[in-house]
Design an enzyme around this catalytic site. Structure first.
Site, PDB file in Angstrom:
ATOM      1  N   TYR A  56      41.201  23.347  28.344  1.00 12.23           N
ATOM      2  CA  TYR A  56      39.950  23.556  29.089  1.00 12.23           C
ATOM      3  C   TYR A  56      38.918  24.252  28.195  1.00 12.23           C
ATOM      4  O   TYR A  56      37.755  23.833  28.130  1.00 12.23           O
ATOM      5  CB  TYR A  56      40.215  24.374  30.353  1.00 12.23           C
ATOM      6  CG  TYR A  56      38.958  24.719  31.118  1.00 12.23           C
ATOM      7  CD1 TYR A  56      38.222  23.722  31.769  1.00 12.23           C
ATOM      8  CD2 TYR A  56      38.486  26.030  31.180  1.00 12.23           C
ATOM      9  CE1 TYR A  56      37.059  24.033  32.463  1.00 12.23           C
ATOM     10  CE2 TYR A  56      37.321  26.347  31.872  1.00 12.23           C
ATOM     11  CZ  TYR A  56      36.615  25.349  32.510  1.00 12.23           C
ATOM     12  OH  TYR A  56      35.462  25.652  33.195  1.00 12.23           O
ATOM     13  N   LYS A  73      35.119  22.954  26.867  1.00  8.73           N
ATOM     14  CA  LYS A  73      33.839  23.653  27.059  1.00  8.73           C
ATOM     15  C   LYS A  73      33.203  24.014  25.711  1.00  8.73           C
ATOM     16  O   LYS A  73      31.980  24.081  25.599  1.00  8.73           O
ATOM     17  CB  LYS A  73      34.037  24.883  27.943  1.00  8.73           C
ATOM     18  CG  LYS A  73      34.376  24.537  29.404  1.00  8.73           C
ATOM     19  CD  LYS A  73      33.267  23.734  30.080  1.00  8.73           C
ATOM     20  CE  LYS A  73      33.538  23.466  31.551  1.00  8.73           C
ATOM     21  NZ  LYS A  73      32.475  22.647  32.196  1.00  8.73           N
TER      22      LYS A  73
END
Ligand SMILES: NC(=O)c1ccc[n+]([C@@H]2O[C@H](COP(=O)([O-])OP(=O)(O)OC[C@H]3O[C@@H](n4cnc5c(N)ncnc54)[C@H](OP(=O)(O)O)[C@@H]3O)[C@@H](O)[C@H]2O)c1
Length: 269
Positions: free
Chosen positions: A166, A170
């Site tokens: 994750y 980002k």
């Protein structure tokens, strides 16, 4: 949310496309745009759960906003092409793109992360965001105006254990966004990134596969941000006069000052 008459005038009549509008921050962004524009706005709302969007669309239409809703899985490039091809003509010239759709799946450490989750997080958070940006920026370049807002995260700035993939998605969003901002320098196209810390939405529920008790624990012991708090930052940036670019906004609840929180030694943003 009223940001005043100048903000309302700067938003008047604009067409705003929000991905991931069926819940959480995206849904709050839709409400915040309608409020700040006094209803004088066109909203295109996209997410996979079209039923939820229909209901949201009905609520927003009561404020005077013109709303188009469409089921869309941003991890599917072909679906993105079909979505744009099917936009009604009055919603085609996108003035504001909010790339909000995103997901975190699991907290496993490297070595134990499911291949499907890796694929899904990158396809949604990165490849979908890039495809949406590329598609919309073409029209913005022709018109020499527009706003692109990317939902990044503190996770893209500081990685944390259990969030390797994750966080990497980002960080990719951040890197892509910084390059696009530089490519568009001197144009009337603004590229903004909003990077929240912990926001209480369905984010953790999704991350833990629907385990509500586990999701609730993420927000125990401190007051997280609300989706509305983040939505207000997005709309603030988009309602500045054209020469003002709120390029990057890092937004925390007061109990947080980085990817590590005061009350625990891990995070989940
Ligand atoms: N909550 C936090 O603490 C936090 C912190 C920093 C950054 N963020 C970022 O903020 C954004 C919004 O998250 P949130 O907190 O509002 O989470 P959320 O409540 O889980 O909402 C996520 C939204 O994205 C949509 N979505 C997910 N996968 C999608 C796909 N493949 N195609 C289209 N839409 C998809 C979901 O709708 P459907 O399921 O209907 O498709 C939903 O509307 C994300 O990019 C997230 O990474 C969140």
């Amino acid at each position: 949310m009223s940001l005043g008459r100048d903000a309302q005038a700067n938003l008047a009549g604009k067409t705003v496309l929000i991905t991931g509008a069926s819940a959480g921050i995206g849904e709050a962004i839709a409400h915040a745009f309608a409020d700040a524009a006094g209803g004088d706005i066109r909203l295109v709302l996209a997410a996979r759960r079209a039923g939820r969007l229909e209901e949201l669309g009905r609520q927003l239409a009561r404020s005077g906003a013109k709303v188009h809703v469409a089921g869309l899985d941003v991890s599917d490039n072909v679906a993105i092409d079909g979505f744009f091809a099917a936009l009604p003509s009055e919603f085609r010239d996108i003035d504001v793109l909010v790339n909000n759709a995103g997901t975190a799946l699991g907290v496993e450490h490297a070595g134990s992360i499911r291949d499907d989750d890796v694929q899904s997080m990158f396809a949604t958070n990165v490849l979908g965001l890039i495809k949406m940006t590329q598609t919309v920026v073409r029209g913005m370049k022709q018109r020499n105006r527009g706003d692109i807002v990317q939902l990044g995260s503190i996770a893209g700035i500081e990685s944390y254990p259990g969030g390797s993939v994750y966080c990497a998605t980002k960080a990719a969003v951040r890197s892509f966004t910084q390059a696009v901002r530089k490519e568009l320098i001197g144009t009337r196209i603004r590229v903004m990134e909003v990077d929240p810390g912990a926001v209480e939405t369905e984010f953790s529920l999704v991350r833990f596969g629907g385990d509500a008790a586990r999701a609730r624990k993420v927000y125990e012991g401190f007051e997280p941000l609300s989706a509305r708090d983040v939505a207000e930052v997005v709309v603030f940036g988009c309602s500045r006069r054209p020469n003002v670019v709120v390029a990057e906004s890092l937004v925390f609840p007061s109990a947080q000052a980085g990817s590590y929180h005061r009350h625990r030694n891990t995070t989940s943003d």
